[in-house]
Motif scaffolding. Structure first.
Motif, PDB file in Angstrom:
ATOM      1  N   ASN A  37       4.744   3.428   0.081  1.00 54.22           N
ATOM      2  CA  ASN A  37       3.296   3.233  -0.014  1.00 54.22           C
ATOM      3  C   ASN A  37       2.955   2.214   1.066  1.00 54.22           C
ATOM      4  O   ASN A  37       3.014   1.003   0.837  1.00 54.22           O
ATOM      5  CB  ASN A  37       2.891   2.731  -1.402  1.00 54.22           C
ATOM      6  CG  ASN A  37       1.399   2.487  -1.522  1.00 54.22           C
ATOM      7  OD1 ASN A  37       0.718   2.223  -0.538  1.00 54.22           O
ATOM      8  ND2 ASN A  37       0.894   2.553  -2.735  1.00 54.22           N
ATOM      9  N   ALA A  38       2.632   2.704   2.264  1.00 51.70           N
ATOM     10  CA  ALA A  38       2.386   1.833   3.416  1.00 51.70           C
ATOM     11  C   ALA A  38       1.157   0.959   3.221  1.00 51.70           C
ATOM     12  O   ALA A  38       1.107  -0.164   3.725  1.00 51.70           O
ATOM     13  CB  ALA A  38       2.253   2.676   4.679  1.00 51.70           C
ATOM     14  N   ASP A  39       0.159   1.457   2.489  1.00 50.19           N
ATOM     15  CA  ASP A  39      -1.060   0.676   2.263  1.00 50.19           C
ATOM     16  C   ASP A  39      -0.770  -0.620   1.517  1.00 50.19           C
ATOM     17  O   ASP A  39      -1.372  -1.652   1.788  1.00 50.19           O
ATOM     18  CB  ASP A  39      -2.097   1.487   1.491  1.00 50.19           C
ATOM     19  CG  ASP A  39      -2.638   2.661   2.293  1.00 50.19           C
ATOM     20  OD1 ASP A  39      -2.580   2.619   3.545  1.00 50.19           O
ATOM     21  OD2 ASP A  39      -3.101   3.630   1.673  1.00 50.19           O
ATOM     22  N   ASP A  40       0.150  -0.565   0.559  1.00 52.81           N
ATOM     23  CA  ASP A  40       0.486  -1.735  -0.248  1.00 52.81           C
ATOM     24  C   ASP A  40       1.772  -2.426   0.200  1.00 52.81           C
ATOM     25  O   ASP A  40       2.160  -3.444  -0.376  1.00 52.81           O
ATOM     26  CB  ASP A  40       0.607  -1.344  -1.723  1.00 52.81           C
ATOM     27  CG  ASP A  40      -0.720  -0.888  -2.309  1.00 52.81           C
ATOM     28  OD1 ASP A  40      -1.780  -1.289  -1.795  1.00 52.81           O
ATOM     29  OD2 ASP A  40      -0.695  -0.114  -3.291  1.00 52.81           O
ATOM     30  N   GLY A  41       2.478  -1.859   1.190  1.00 51.85           N
ATOM     31  CA  GLY A  41       3.723  -2.454   1.669  1.00 51.85           C
ATOM     32  C   GLY A  41       4.830  -2.424   0.631  1.00 51.85           C
ATOM     33  O   GLY A  41       5.598  -3.371   0.486  1.00 51.85           O
TER      34      GLY A  41
ATOM     35  N   ASP B  11       5.362  -4.844   8.691  1.00 51.83           N
ATOM     36  CA  ASP B  11       4.835  -3.499   8.890  1.00 51.83           C
ATOM     37  C   ASP B  11       5.852  -2.645   9.638  1.00 51.83           C
ATOM     38  O   ASP B  11       6.556  -3.122  10.524  1.00 51.83           O
ATOM     39  CB  ASP B  11       3.532  -3.531   9.696  1.00 51.83           C
ATOM     40  CG  ASP B  11       2.379  -4.146   8.921  1.00 51.83           C
ATOM     41  OD1 ASP B  11       2.430  -4.149   7.673  1.00 51.83           O
ATOM     42  OD2 ASP B  11       1.440  -4.641   9.566  1.00 51.83           O
ATOM     43  N   ASP B  12       5.937  -1.377   9.287  1.00 47.40           N
ATOM     44  CA  ASP B  12       6.790  -0.399   9.965  1.00 47.40           C
ATOM     45  C   ASP B  12       8.262  -0.791  10.003  1.00 47.40           C
ATOM     46  O   ASP B  12       8.980  -0.405  10.912  1.00 47.40           O
ATOM     47  CB  ASP B  12       6.294  -0.150  11.400  1.00 47.40           C
ATOM     48  CG  ASP B  12       4.879   0.391  11.429  1.00 47.40           C
ATOM     49  OD1 ASP B  12       4.528   1.185  10.538  1.00 47.40           O
ATOM     50  OD2 ASP B  12       4.122   0.006  12.342  1.00 47.40           O
TER      51      ASP B  12
ATOM     52  N   ASP C 242       2.081   4.056  -6.968  1.00 42.89           N
ATOM     53  CA  ASP C 242       0.686   4.533  -6.973  1.00 42.89           C
ATOM     54  C   ASP C 242      -0.298   3.404  -7.112  1.00 42.89           C
ATOM     55  O   ASP C 242      -0.098   2.384  -7.620  1.00 42.89           O
ATOM     56  CB  ASP C 242       0.476   5.540  -8.103  1.00 42.89           C
ATOM     57  CG  ASP C 242       1.045   6.897  -7.732  1.00 42.89           C
ATOM     58  OD1 ASP C 242       1.292   7.141  -6.541  1.00 42.89           O
ATOM     59  OD2 ASP C 242       1.246   7.706  -8.645  1.00 42.89           O
TER      60      ASP C 242
END
Length: 81
Positions: free
Chosen positions: A9-13, A32-33, A81
């Protein structure tokens, strides 16, 4: 212990790592990444705490916080989620 990045879940890391035992650990990733699905991670995936782990796929170290352990795939999906 090693595990493989299974869900992100990239939005929440947050990522779910499938451990050698077939269970899932949830990691909060501080960069990030730093991870991609399929990356192999080495570290104490069952100890709830801040840790520096090795991304053996990329040959890098990553700062993470182990948020939950010993989850089923369904529970790991719910956590992301």
């Amino acid at each position: 212990m090693q595990g493989t990045v299974a869900l992100i879940n990239a939005d929440d890391g947050v990522v779910a790592i499938k451990t050698e035992h077939g269970e899932y650990s949830i990691l909060g990733v501080l960069e990030d990444d730093a991870l991609a699905v399929g990356d192999v991670i080495s570290g104490d995936l069952e100890q709830l705490d801040y840790q520096v782990m090795e991304n053996t796929t990329r040959g890098t170290q990553i700062s993470v916080y182990v948020e939950d352990t010993e989850l089923s795939l369904e529970d790991a999906r719910l956590k992301l989620d």
